[in-house]
Structures are given as C-alpha cells and as structure tokens.
Scaffold this active site. Structure first.
Site, PDB file in Angstrom:
ATOM      1  CB  SER A 340      -2.771   2.626 -27.727  1.00 45.11           C
ATOM      2  OG  SER A 340      -1.561   2.363 -28.399  1.00 45.11           O
ATOM      3  CG  ASP A 364       0.220   4.640 -40.034  1.00 49.80           C
ATOM      4  OD1 ASP A 364       1.454   4.491 -40.161  1.00 49.80           O
ATOM      5  OD2 ASP A 364      -0.458   4.052 -39.169  1.00 49.80           O
ATOM      6  CG  ASP A 379       1.524   2.138 -36.573  1.00 47.61           C
ATOM      7  OD1 ASP A 379       0.968   2.824 -35.692  1.00 47.61           O
ATOM      8  OD2 ASP A 379       0.946   1.238 -37.205  1.00 47.61           O
TER       9      ASP A 379
END
Lengths: 652, 379
Positions: A340, A364, A379
């Site tokens: 990330s 999301d 995720d």
C-alpha cells in the site's frame, strides 16, 4: 733415466770424493728448481691479480650494484586509509594500531618448520594455523614482510621477542588496521574492507597497492576506495642477510587517504537498530532536501571488524550461510512488493492522468471484480462473510484508510504504460543512488517486461494488483525512502547519496552543499501535492473519528505525537492467499508472512527527513513498521529540537 | 753426518761463513723475513679488527696467538737443523699414529672428525702437525739419497706423503689433505723430480678425472666444484659463499669502501668473514690496492724464503726450507683463488691473516725452521 740410477749407486757407497761433487750439483739443482718454481709462483699470483682486476676494476659496477641490492631493500609503505565520519564528526571507521607477526619469506629457511614453531609459541588454533599456511602459500612478495598473524596480544609479542632466534625472518610489525567503532550498527551503511586478494590486485594499480593489505569491499568503503586509499610511500632501508632492518636510508612518506564525511547520523542509525528490536528489516532515512542518507539500517547485520582481524572459518560459514543472511544489505538490495505504500503514486497518477479527482467517490464493499471476471480482489478489511469494506471513499480517504478497492478500480482504469511512466518518476525501477552502485533497481513491470520475462501478455488483473503495490512490482527500502522524500518534496526527486564531503570539515547545514539532481514531477499541481500530503498526514494524525474514519496508523503511532508527520503504511503479501481464504499468520511459515512497510516524512510543512521502514515478514504495516518509523522520527525531531534550543542559548 | 759438516763449508753458495759477526746471525734471526712477516701480520690484524665487528675478545685472542707464534718462531730458529733431521722420522711416525687415533677417538666439529682432545687440557689437530712432519720426513728420506731422486725413491716419497694424506682425507678434510700432500710434493719438486714425470702424472690424473669424480669425491665435494662454475644454480645454498665473496671483492673496486665500511661483511652477507673469507673483507674495504699489496708482501716473503733456503748448509735444510715456502704459497693461492671464485671452496685459511691459532703457529714454526737452516753453521 739411466744416469741418476748410476749416480745413486755411487752415492750409496758414501765415497767422500764423490759426495763433494754431488753436493755442488745438488745445490745447483735446488737453485734451478727454486728459480723455476718461483717463476711459477709469480705466474700464479699473476693469475690471482688478474682475477682481482676482473672483479674489482673491470666488473666493479656489476658487483657494486649487486652489493647494494643485497644491502638496500626498498620497502613500500602502505598509506593510512582515510577515515569516515558521520554528520556530527563521529568516527565510523578509523585506523588502529595492531601488532602483527610478519615473515620475510626469502629469509625463512624452512617456512613449514617456522610456522609450526610460531603456532606452538603463540598457542594458535588449527584454523589460525591453516590461515597462516594459506597466506604463506599465496604470498606474492617473498622479499617483503608478509603478515601471517593479524593481531598479537602483549603476551604473544613478549614470547616472540624472547624466542626471536628460533624464528629467523620473523618480525613483529606495528601496522594500522581498519576499525569500526560502531561495529554492527553501521555495518551495512559504511561497508567494510577485506584482505586484498589476487583478483583485486588485477583490478587495482599494483604499485599503489603494493603495501596495502585491505581494500574496500562493501558500501562506502568500496565506492570511495580511490579517495580513501591514499598514495603509497617508499622506504629505502639497509637490511642484513637475515632480512632484519638495520637502518633507514631514505623515506618518502605515504600520502594518507582522504577523509569522508557522510550524511549518516549515528544517533538515528542507533535509533533504527533499536526500533527494529532484533526483527529482520531495514530503515532508510533521507534528507529530502538533498538526498543525503541519514540512516541506513539493515538487520541482522555483522561486525565488519571480523573481516579485518580475521574470523574462524566456522564463524564465516555461519555468517554466509545463515538463512537470515546478515551479510545481505536489505536496505539497498532487499526487493519487496511495496504494497500500500505504492498507493499515493497510483492516486497521483489518477489525478495526473485525469482518471479520478479528489472528489470522485467509490463504494468499497471489501472486494473488487473486473467486469466479466470471477476473480475477487479483496480489500484488507475483507472478511469471509462479506461484511468488510470501507464504505464510500474518495482519494483522501482511500489513502488514510488504505482502501484497496479504490485503487483496484483506479488502476484498472489507468493505461498501464502511463501508470508505469508516472511511477518511474519516483525513482522506481532504477537505482538512483549517487554512490551506492550495488543497490538493486527493483522492478517496475510493464507489458514488454512481462512478455519478455514470463512469456505472457499483460492482463487487466495485473494492473489491478499493481494498484495496491502487489503483483510483480518490487522496490527496495532505499527506493521507497526516495518515494517518501519525493512526496515530502511535493514532487521534487532527489538522488540518495551517502557522501556529504571529502576531506572538508562539516558544514552546518547540508541543504545547499550537494546539488541534487532534481526532477520535478509534472502534471500535478501544488494543490494536488498538498492534498496528497494532507491525506498522508491523516494516516497518522486523523483519530478519534471512529474506526472507519481514523487514519490506519493513528491507533499505533498518532495519539501522543508532538510534531506533524505524514506517512503511509503497507502490508505486502509474500504468498498468494487462495480465493475465499483469510490470511492467518499462525498457519503460515516464518518466511511466508506479510512484510510490513511504512514510509513517512516530517515535519509535514517543511520536511527535513523522509524514511522508509521495512520489517520482513513482520505483519501489518501500521502496527509493526509504523512504530519503527515513529521511533526514528522521534529521535530525529528530539535531536533537532535540542540543537535548536542550544543554538538559541548561544545566540542569547 | 761428519761428511755433511765437512761438505757444507765447501759449498759455493755458502756465505754464512762471512757473516758470523752479525748480531742477527748469532740470534738465528733473519730481519728481512721477520720484518715482512710482521708487515703481513699487522696488515692482517687491521682487517681482522674490522672483521670481528666489535668483538674485542676475539681480537685479543688473536693478538695472544700471534705473540705465541713469535715465540714459536724464535724457538724454532734456535734449534739447529740436525735436530730436526734427527726427530723427523719420529715426528712423522707419531703424527701418523695420532691420525689413526683421530679416526677412532677424534672429536667431531662441524661434521668432520679432525680434533684430538684431552678433556680439560687441550685439543689439537694432528693434521696440522703433519703439514710440518710430512715435508720433514720426505726431506729426511731424500737427504741421504743422491738427487734428483730415482723412480724407486720417488715412489717411497709418495708413500710417505700419501699415507697421512689419505688418513686426513678420511676425516674428511680434503683441504688439509691436499696441503699435506702438496707440502711433501714440493720437497720432491725441489729435489729435482723429473718434470716429465710430473707432466705425465698430471696428464694421468686429468685422464682419470671422470673416475675420481665418480668414485672418490663425496656428493658435497662434487657440489662445491659444480657451484664454482655456476654459483647461481644454488644461490642460497652452496653458491651463497661464492656469490657473496665475489660480490664483496668486486664491490670494493680500486680503493675499497673504506675500513670498517664493508656492507657485505657488516651485514652478515659474507660467511666466515673472520676466517677463510677474510680476504673478501679486505677486498671490499681496501679494494684492489689492499689485496694487491698483501699479495706483493706474500711474494716478497716467498722470494726471501727461497733465497734463505738456497743458502742452507745441507740438502735436508734446503729441501725442508724450500718446501715450507712453497707450502706457504699454496696456502695463499688456494685461499685467494677460492674466495675469488676460481677454485672450489675448501677450508684453507689465509696465512697469517685469518682468525685462528693453529695455522699461524704452524706457519711461524715453519719460518723458524727456514731461519734455522740458514743461520746455523754447525751441522
């Protein structure tokens, strides 16, 4: 001879009348013989005189120079190696006096016997003994002293002095050897020297290195070898038949190597080592203004002094075959998926390529699917029951919450070539460092690379994975530190560098001392940069807003912070988790667990430090790498504050 | 002996009768010879002073030896020649017996058995005695025979010389063995040994050289000869001595590096600098001039010695004195030739110069005998 025979007979009768005649005859005979023999004597002495003339007059020059060759030995003197200082003038590498035992092989009648005697006298171990034999066998200068035992204790020196007559050709020499006062702490940053090998000798100037024992092999020691080495000196000395020095006739002193001043701050280096607390990993801190490397920690490390004083084969084997590879510099050569921490680049690319805006919102729900594909991209908050997800996220929230779905979506919509070109502007995929040529360049994959390396076309899924810094993307901690510095600089790319100055005393501020190669990242406005910096600031400082509204790192490092820092966590998968399975640390082996990343810079408004932290197989970026980054920044800020206060006191 | 005494006065070369009034005749001393010897000894002491490299004890020991050698010289000169004649066979036989004793009871020094020792009292080399005894024995044998010697007498002389030479060669001490044989042989030469025989023998030995090489010489002796031709074949072993001594001499040049300035000897490159190789020190420090001066002095001693020998009143005296002189020359030649690299290395000291007592005393005794045969009228 008939006549003498007759004479003899007469003589035997002892007739006196004949004896008188014989007597005269004998005297004449004697005088004749004596004269002849005397002529012979003169001729033979003449031969001797001829020989003397030949030696002393006609060939005098030959013998004169032969005598001088005997007498005068030209020894080369190794120059003292330049010293290495950190930014505050603390010694990172200096030279220390060591007593060692040297042999002049030419003067040792039986080397094996002498070695046996030396080993017995000094109570050497078998390994030391075989090392000694190896050095004698690979000796290249039989007429010059060869160091066979590196460091002698005072007792050993005394024993050698007493038994000197037993070991002809042996002498105790005092020489300067490299010493690294901070041992493991700065090992990977400073590098180390190694004993000069035959292979090295083919590379370097054999004259300059004729007396040199060690050559820089890693890190700064290797890159600045030329400056550090200095110039060889000569000593003409008279020595006797046993090779012992009688008197020095002429000396041309060696010229010491140049001193290096590094950007490195040993306090910060220490803080990094302490913060990693024995875990495998790396910390690289840069001064974003000039790229100076403030800290370069790689753990586990090794004690470079062992390469100087020698270590046992077992110890070296342990170092070189350990599965934790302590000799490996993770900071410059460890290549990991950035995870990330790559997201800010993707976000800015989206802005630059007008694929998104700061106001665009994505929902999301914890997972992403490409249109018409079954594969689910999860995720980090995804759960098996599909209850995860961050809700509605814009770019800023996608950063501080580290939403995967947002970046899956964004990356899937970006042309891959454009994304790669954009990311390349942050120094990924190449080694930007000025003076760390051995640093790895990581991997910034693109369709051409994939076709070449894997024989496969670029799939849309590859872009999706790249959106969260996974897939084939690889970066070193040093490269991620450059990314952090570029973010801190609001787009100005600086090249990392170790060297602050050669031979010059410290300069107060590094800002202008080294002209950085600056590449401005285009297409992004100042406002975009401030938005991104604010998003990164939120990662650390945005708190007390409820779990889904807090920065990912706030809970771990953002609650009691006295300065403003910006950061981004990353958690890089090492192995692929099967579709539908949750990541479970317990079931994974040590080396399959996630790598924890954290990049950060501070102070937010006017950054003077940018860093990247990697903890190998450490787990969550915010929870594991974040505190390490915080600890290093704390150390830096505290020192900066103390210095500022002192300056104010002085000014008053 | 009565006849001999009578004959002597009629010798046309005898002028001793004219000089009984001279003081040195009454003392049985020849001032010219003693003067020349003293010049060589003093010159040698100067160079030894340098070669001992500050070792005062060695230098003092050598001074004492020379003092003793002078006493021996004077005593030997006082003894009339007929005494030497009388004891010659006895000394020879005793010397031969001692040599046999050495083979069984000798003390080993540096790998060869040359010394006899009575522990706590003294120690000496019987081979050194033979350097005097062999020429004395040959002269004793020949003085009663008509000269030049017949084949039979020559053969007998060869036996007298060969026995001790072989015994000494067994020790092994090739250098002394050759010198002892040479001392006897010089008597034969002076006695008029046919040159043709000498030449034939020389040719025979030359022809037999390969056999001698193969069966007589020891490995180390062969090595020494080989080294002479190619010192560099073993520069740190057998060639070292020759390389370093020729280097020392050659580097001296015309005038030398100066006394006490010889780097070859001071830095221990030169082996045996005090003893056998002392002429190299001289060549290095005093140059060609120094060595040539020494050789000139030796030549004058030889000339004077032969002159004195020719004046002797008896065949025995002439032969003995002449043989001593020639032996002395052989010493000089072998030593200097060896050190300057034209003969193989054999252990022969430089007469009157090398450190060491036995040879100095033997030599001075020899010169005493030479003066004795010249100055004693009564026979």
């Amino acid at each position: 001879m008939p006549a003498p025979r007759g004479a003899t007979k007469r003589h035997n009768t002892l007739a006196p009348e004949l004896a008188i005649k014989d007597q005269n005859r004998e005297v004449e005979l004697f005088v004749g013989r004596a004269t002849t023999l005397f002529v012979l004597v003169v001729l033979m002495l003449g031969l001797l005189v001829y020989r003397l003339l030949e030696l002393q007059l006609w060939n005098h020059d030959t013998y004169k120079s032969r005598s001088d060759d005997n007498r005068i030995r030209v020894q080369t003197l190794a120059p003292p190696r330049g010293m290495i200082f950190d930014r505050d003038g603390r010694l990172l590498a200096d030279n220390q006096n060591a007593s060692s035992l040297a042999l002049v092989i030419d003067s040792v009648p039986e080397p094996t016997v002498s070695i046996g005697r030396i080993a017995a006298l000094l109570e050497l171990s078998d390994t030391q003994r075989s090392e000694m034999i190896a050095r004698v066998e690979s000796n290249r200068r039989p007429d010059a002293p060869l160091v066979v035992v590196d460091s002698l204790s005072e007792e050993q020196v005394a024993r050698l002095a007493v038994n000197r007559h037993l070991i002809p050709g042996a002498e105790v020499v005092n020489r300067l050897v490299r010493h690294y006062p901070y041992a493991e702490i700065a090992a990977h940053a400073v590098g180390s020297v190694r004993r000069l090998s035959d292979e090295d000798l083919r590379r370097v100037d054999p004259v300059q290195y004729s007396a040199t024992e060690f050559i820089g092999k890693r890190g700064v020691e290797a890159f600045y070898e030329r400056a550090l080495h200095g110039q060889v000196g000569y000593q003409k000395a008279e020595s006797d038949a046993l090779g012992r020095l009688r008197q020095t006739l002429d000396v041309q002193s060696p010229m010491a190597g140049k001193d290096l001043h590094l950007h490195l701050d040993i306090d910060l280096q220490r803080a990094g080592v302490a913060a990693l607390a024995g875990r495998r990993g790396a910390v690289v801190a840069l001064d974003p203004r000039n790229g100076g490397v403030l800290a370069m920690v790689s753990q586990p490390a090794y004690d470079p002094n062992f390469f100087v004083t020698g270590m046992s084969e077992a110890a070296f084997a342990a170092l070189s075959t350990s599965k934790y590879v302590p000799l490996f510099n993770r900071a410059t050569n460890g290549q990991y998926a950035p995870g990330s921490t790559f997201k800010p680049i993707v976000g800015l690319a989206g802005i630059a390529l007008e694929a998104t805006t700061w106001d665009t919102v994505v929902e999301d729900r914890g997972a992403f699917q490409l249109p018409g594909q079954e594969r689910v991209y999860r995720d980090w908050s995804w759960t098996k029951d599909n209850s995860g997800g961050q809700g509605m996220v814009d770019l800023r929230r996608a950063i501080y919450r580290s939403s995967n779905v947002y970046f899956y979506d964004l990356a899937s919509r970006l042309p891959i070539r454009d994304l790669v070109d954009f990311a390349g502007q942050f120094g990924l995929g190449r080694n930007l460092a000025v003076d760390i040529p051995s640093a790895s360049s990581g991997l910034l994959p693109d369709p051409i690379w994939k076709q070449g390396a894997k024989g496969l076309p670029w799939f849309p899924g590859d872009s999706v994975n790249m959106g969260i810094g996974q897939g084939d993307l690889l970066a070193t901690p040093l490269q991620m530190a450059v990314v952090a510095a570029t973010l801190a600089n609001r787009g100005r790319l600086v090249q990392p560098r170790m060297l602050r100055g050669i031979d010059t005393p410290l300069q107060n501020d590094a800002e202008a001392s080294v002209p950085a190669t600056q590449i401005a990242i285009e297409q992004i406005t100042a406002e975009d940069w401030e938005n991104m910096v604010a998003s990164l600031e939120d990662v650390v400082h945005r708190g007390n807003q409820g779990f889904r509204r807090n920065g990912t790192a706030w809970a771990y490092i953002g609650q009691d912070i006295e300065y403003r820092m910006a950061g981004k966590s990353g958690t890089a998968q090492v192995v692929e988790i099967s579709q539908g399975e949750e990541y479970d640390e317990e079931t994974l082996s040590e080396f399959d667990r996630k790598h924890a990343w954290f990049i950060a810079f501070a102070p937010v408004e006017n950054p003077t430090i940018a860093l990247a932290v990697l903890v190998e197989n450490g787990g969550g970026g915010s929870s594991v790498a974040g505190p390490v980054a915080r600890a290093v920044l704390d150390a830096y800020m505290q020192k900066a504050n103390t210095a500022a206060q002192q300056e104010m006191v002085v000014q008053r | 002996m009565i006849q001999a005494d009578f004959q002597r006065t009629l010798s046309p070369y005898d002028n001793a009768a004219n000089a009984p009034s001279r003081w040195y005749f009454r003392l049985h001393i020849d001032p010219i010879l003693v003067g020349l010897l003293t010049v060589v000894i003093l010159f040698g002491l100067v160079i030894l002073r340098s070669a001992v490299d500050g070792n005062e004890a060695l230098f003092t020991a050598q001074l004492q030896r020379f003092a003793m050698a002078y006493v021996v010289l004077i005593v030997a000169a006082q003894i009339p020649p007929h005494f030497y004649l009388r004891i010659a066979p006895v000394v020879y036989v005793v010397g031969l017996l001692l040599l046999v004793l050495v083979l069984f009871f000798g003390v080993f020094v540096k790998g060869s058995q040359r010394w006899l020792e009575i522990p706590g009292l003294f120690r000496f080399q019987p081979s050194e005695l033979m350097k005097l005894a062999v020429p004395m024995a040959v002269a004793w044998y020949l003085q009663r025979r008509s000269l030049p010697p017949s084949f039979k007498y020559t053969a007998a002389c060869l036996v007298i010389m060969t026995l001790p030479a072989l015994l000494i060669g067994r020790q092994p001490d090739l250098g002394t063995s050759i010198l002892v044989f040479g001392a006897g042989f010089s008597v034969l030469l002076l006695a008029g040994l046919s040159w043709r025989w000498v030449l034939s023998a020389g040719l025979a030995i030359g022809a037999a050289a390969p056999l001698i090489w193969q069966f007589v010489l020891e490995g180390y002796q062969r090595q020494r000869i080989l080294t002479l031709f190619d010192p560099q074949s073993d520069p740190l072993g057998a060639g070292w001595n020759i390389i370093q001594s020729t280097t020392a001499i050659g580097s001296g040049g015309l005038l030398g590096k100066g006394l006490f300035q010889g780097s070859q000897s001071y830095l221990d490159f030169l082996p045996e600098a005090r003893t056998d190789f002392i002429v190299a020190v001289m060549g290095e420090e005093l140059g060609f001039v120094g060595v040539a001066f020494l050789l000139l002095m030796y030549l004058l001693i030889i000339a004077r010695g032969l002159w004195l020998a020719a004046q002797a009143g008896s065949t025995f005296g002439r032969l003995l004195a002449g043989a001593f002189v020639l032996t002395f020359f052989v010493y000089v030649f072998v030593n200097v030739a060896m050190v300057s690299g034209i003969l193989p290395v054999v252990g022969v000291p430089l007469p009157l110069v090398s450190y060491g007592g036995t040879s100095a005393i033997t030599l001075m005794a020899g010169f005493g005998v030479i003066m004795s045969v010249r100055t004693h009228k009564a026979w």
